[in-house]
Scaffold this motif. Structure first.
Motif, short mmCIF file in Angstrom:
data_model
loop_
_atom_site.label_atom_id
_atom_site.label_comp_id
_atom_site.label_asym_id
_atom_site.label_seq_id
_atom_site.Cartn_x
_atom_site.Cartn_y
_atom_site.Cartn_z
N CYS A 143 0.83 -1.21 0.00
CA CYS A 143 0.00 0.00 0.00
C CYS A 143 0.86 1.26 0.00
O CYS A 143 0.58 2.23 -0.73
CB CYS A 143 -0.92 0.00 1.21
SG CYS A 143 -2.25 -1.21 1.13
N LYS A 144 1.91 1.25 0.79
CA LYS A 144 2.80 2.42 0.87
C LYS A 144 3.47 2.67 -0.48
O LYS A 144 3.51 3.81 -0.95
CB LYS A 144 3.84 2.20 1.96
CG LYS A 144 4.82 3.36 2.11
CD LYS A 144 5.83 3.08 3.22
CE LYS A 144 6.84 4.22 3.33
NZ LYS A 144 7.86 3.94 4.39
N ALA A 195 0.84 3.80 -3.21
CA ALA A 195 0.23 5.11 -3.01
C ALA A 195 0.98 6.22 -3.72
O ALA A 195 0.40 7.24 -4.09
CB ALA A 195 0.13 5.41 -1.52
N THR A 223 -4.16 1.20 -6.68
CA THR A 223 -4.93 0.47 -5.67
C THR A 223 -4.36 -0.94 -5.50
O THR A 223 -3.98 -1.59 -6.47
CB THR A 223 -6.40 0.36 -6.10
OG1 THR A 223 -6.95 1.68 -6.21
CG2 THR A 223 -7.23 -0.44 -5.10
N GLN A 271 -5.47 1.39 5.24
CA GLN A 271 -4.95 2.20 4.14
C GLN A 271 -6.04 2.42 3.09
O GLN A 271 -6.71 1.46 2.68
CB GLN A 271 -3.74 1.51 3.51
CG GLN A 271 -2.54 1.41 4.43
CD GLN A 271 -1.99 2.77 4.83
OE1 GLN A 271 -1.90 3.68 4.00
NE2 GLN A 271 -1.63 2.92 6.09
N ASN A 328 -5.96 2.85 0.00
CA ASN A 328 -5.79 2.24 -1.32
C ASN A 328 -5.77 0.71 -1.26
O ASN A 328 -5.34 0.06 -2.21
CB ASN A 328 -4.51 2.75 -2.01
CG ASN A 328 -3.24 2.37 -1.26
OD1 ASN A 328 -3.26 2.17 -0.05
ND2 ASN A 328 -2.14 2.29 -1.99
#
Length: 253
Positions: A125-126, A129, A134, A165, A167
Motif C-alpha cells: 500500500c505504501k 500510493a 490500488t 490504508q 488504497n
C-alpha cells in the motif's frame, strides 16, 4: 454496464497485445490480466494506446508454479521474495498505467501467515500510493485454489480494516463468493465501501456469465443501483472462441 475482458482467460492463447486488440474488437470497455510479465511493458502500453483501452489490474507473480505456489505475500519467512514480487508488479503497473495490483496471498494458514500478509500488504500500500495505484486482495474458493490463505470476504474485510490504508480494497469475484459464501448481492452491498473491483463468471462451471446458479440479469442491475459505475471484470473460461461468445453482452448493456 461497462465490461472489462480478463485476458488471463479470454484470448489467452494469443500474445498480450493481440489479446488487447481482440478485446477491443469484441466491444469490451477495458481489459485486465493475470501475469503479463513475459510481454515487455512497452508493447502492452502501445496496444493499450492503439485501442484506447485501460488496463484495470494485474496480479503479483505466484512464485514457483512448478511446486504449486499461488502467491507469496502470506508465506512466513518469504517476505523478501514477496516484496520483490510486489515491486515487480507495481513497476509493470506504472509502466502500463494500470490502476490496480492484486497481491496474491499464497497457500498457507495460521496466525504467522496472517501477520506476514498484513505486513506485506502494508508495504504494498505504501509503495503503490506514490502513483495512485490500488492494492487488491481476493478471496478464492477451496475448489479452484485449495489451501489458499484468503477464502472469505469477512476475512478480507477484517484485514483491510486492520491495515487502514485507503488504497487497499477487495477484489469481489462473484464466482468465488457464491461458491464459498452465497448471498452475493447482500454481501456486495454491505461491503461496497471496501470493494475495488468486481468480477463475474457463471457458477459452478466458470463459463459465460449467462447461466448457472447466479442470475446476472438480476445481479448486474442491482450492482448498478448500488452506484457502481466502473467496468465489471469478465473472468470466465471460454468453451470455444471468445469472439463467438459475446452475444450475452448485449443483454447486460
Amino acid at each position: 454496464m461497462k465490461l472489462s475482458a480478463n485476458l488471463g482467460f479470454l484470448w489467452a492463447d494469443r500474445p498480450l497485445p493481440d489479446a488487447i486488440n481482440a478485446a477491443k474488437a469484441a466491444g469490451y470497455d477495458a481489459v485486465e490480466c493475470h501475469w503479463p510479465y513475459d510481454t515487455p511493458a512497452s508493447e502492452t502500453l502501445a496496444a493499450l494506446r492503439e485501442t484506447d483501452l485501460t488496463m484495470l489490474g494485474l496480479n503479483t507473480p505466484r512464485g514457483n508454479v512448478e511446486i504449486g505456489e499461488n502467491g507469496l505475500a502470506a508465506l512466513p519467512g518469504r517476505e523478501a521474495e514477496a516484496r520483490a514480487a510486489i515491486d515487480e508488479a507495481l513497476a509493470y503497473a506504472r509502466a502500463t498505467v494500470t490502476g490496480a495490483v492484486h497481491v496474491m496471498a499464497g497457500n498457507c494458514s495460521g496466525p504467522r501467515a496472517r501477520t506476514a500478509f498484513v505486513e506485506n500488504l502494508g508495504y504494498a500500500c505504501k509503495e503503490a500510493a506514490r502513483d495512485g495505484i490500488t492494492i487488491l486482495i481476493e478471496p478464492l474458493n477451496h475448489y479452484n485454489a485449495p489451501g489458499y490463505f484468503l477464502n472469505s470476504t469477512g476475512q478480507a474485510a477484517d484485514i483491510i480494516r486492520e491495515i487502514g490504508q485507503a488504497n487497499l480494497r477487495i477484489m469481489f469475484d462473484c464466482y468465488h463468493v457464491q461458491i464459498m459464501e452465497g448471498e452475493v448481492s447482500r454481501r456486495l452491498e454491505n461491503l461496497l465501501p471496501l470493494v475495488g473491483h468486481i468480477q463475474i463468471a457463471s457458477v459452478p462451471d466458470r463459463g459465460v456469465p449467462d447461466h448457472g446458479e447466479l442470475d446476472y440479469g438480476y445481479l448486474l442491475p442491482r450492482i448498478a443501483a448500488m452506484g457502481w459505475e466502473r467496468p465489471i471484470g469478465v473472468e470466465y473460461l471460454p468453451a470455444g472462441s471468445a469472439e463467438t461468445e459475446i452475444s450475452w453482452m448485449a443483454r447486460y448493456r
